[in-house]
Scaffold this active site. Sequence first.
Site: not given
Ligand code: BGC
Length: 722
Positions: A264
């Site tokens: 993430d």
């Molecule tokens: C979130 C994810 C997301 C990723 C990309 C993160 O901050 O937790 O759910 O897919 O960003 O945007």
Amino acid sequence: MTDHELQELLGRLTIEEKVGQLVQCNASQFIRNNLEMTGPDGELLPAEELCRVMGSLLTFEDARQARELQDMHLAADPNKIPLLLMLDVIHGLRTTYPIPLAMGCTFDDELLAECADMARKESSACGVHVTFNPMVDTARDARWGRILETNSEEPLINSRMGAALVRVTQGQDLSRKENVACCVKHYAAYGAGEAGRDYNTVELSERTLRETYFPAYKACVDAGVRLVMPSFNSLNGIPSVANKWLMNQVLREEWGFDGVVISDYNAVGELVSHGVASDLRDAVRMSMEAGCDIDMVRNAYYLHLADLVREGTVPEEALNEAVLRVLNLKNELGLFENPYHGADEEAEKQLYLCREHREIARRAAEESAVLLKNEGILPFSRDVKRIALIGPFAEEKRLNGFWSRPGAEQYTVTIPEGIRALLPEVRLDIERGCGACFEDTDRSRIDAAVEAARKADAVILAVGEPENYSGEGRSRAELSLPGPQMELARRVIAANPHTAVVLFNGRPLVLTELSDIAPALLEMWYPGTEGGNALARLLWGEANPCGKLSAGLPRSVGQYPMPYNRTNTGRPKPPPDSRSVPFTSCYLDMPNLPLYSFGYGLSYTDFIYESLTMDQKSMNRDGEIRVTVTLRNAGQRAGKEAVQLYLQDPVASVVRPVQQLIDYRKVALKPGERAEVEFVITEKQLRLVNAECREVSEPGEFRISAGYADHLILTQSFELKE
Ligand code: BGC
């Protein structure tokens, strides 16, 4: 490309070029490079050298930009390895359908699949190769702002809807340009953060993980999902991105996942903040050891991985394996032959917000709305000619919820637009009354709202939570209606008893007082692009509410955690739940049960459950039992009903839930019509995770019921034989 050609390509890459495949930055950073920005953001930017070998990009605009990015990269990359373009398409790209928690309320996997299919078409036209969807974190605490991203508090719904989304989005063959790869997230148990605070610590037994939290991720792996994203949280002391047990043992070895793991956002770097890595370099080593292939943003891999490989701390073999997985995904997507995949500006024009997509989004918004209370107010009769439309959401366009694309609100049908389209002759007096933010204290406009209510035949009171109060990083400790909205509600309802309260929010709220005083209460969640049209049709009975709560609504935040499938205790509280009983498991100051239970929702028609029958009273492990639930539409309107099947296991080696949803099916019935809904019970549904953490079934008596949580009916029992 053949496997052999991929291996050859891998063999030609330098260590730096290999590392590049494992690095991802935002498209905006990629474009601006590191020339224009300074300060903390500037530090995140990749150097020009990195742009040349970059493996994937996150968050871009449209098909035109997708093509430009790919061209820009391919012109610079000596190896001509196309970029992977990734985007969070969670509940629609341009045509926004209801938030996932609302979609869970449809109890309708096929409708979810229809929505996912339209999102797939719009995404592929936009040039998306990978979407960070589905999110299948079981979430049981509405303080957590990300509860809106999940379908339900119940893993069965998350498993079925998650798997359906994966199948539809990825299709049979990813190389076809209309298909998009999925990344399931956030593995694991991100929804169980302590006290409902985002990113917070998670402590769960392995048994609970396996029984409640793992199944939905596993269902997506079984459905062939191509990517997995580890969660931000630490799980029993180890942050997921560095959790070797979670990633190597459970995900890859036990479940056989052979796709790409992507961290993430900056989760690799955050190992330092968690205090388990001494520095960024250490964080890279740990993530690589846990099999995290791609580092999303922050450049930890870019800065340190090549050195770690050269000095032998990270074996080159591990690097090769990770890169090969990424190259494989590119190959599966057919990017070496067609690096643009589906990106097509013409298709974007045709598909975005087209009539067919709007119609799917409208149906989804209608079917995810949950009618919580109705004292003969709804549907409005056609004689209602003068309506006071009151509340901070009366003319709101931001009805899409977190993860809708920037600017999505400009396409949203508002409530007045929806009503005017359906009933041009109705007179609408619109009064905002007050704001919906914490800091809104101005009560000066409430009088005007009350005045409008008094003069109207009926009132629509639109209240809720501002769109940016739920989603990532948006936890709340209180779950009341923010601002002076309750005061507005009290006064408006007192002024006109013909008031239907409609709610827009991204999480279960505490509605205890509102539900007491409101003559009718309709939970719309964030319904998306077609919200206003859906609401108008629901209010005037063109559509019949059929949503059932995918998560219970608490009476008070103090009741959390309150899963509907709680296990029994040694001192269960005897009914009725309304009073407290000394020395039993209960509260002194309120009932145990939620205000509205999981699976609850009213309709404008009456469904009578007539019987539940079984074709046998016992089964062997390889056998099955057919359960038939007969229900009749005894009312005056056509309607849909989500028939739910619950299991109870009265005696087992470990404590069992007091009720467990094991199947559901949505049926449509005309007035007077009867349906026999058949379910098949197999041994698999009777399993539990035992004290040794093994999934087993135990012989003995089981009970099956219809109804909804805390209101089980027509219970019958059968025996699983040795
Ligand atoms: C979130 C994810 C997301 C990723 C990309 C993160 O901050 O937790 O759910 O897919 O960003 O945007």
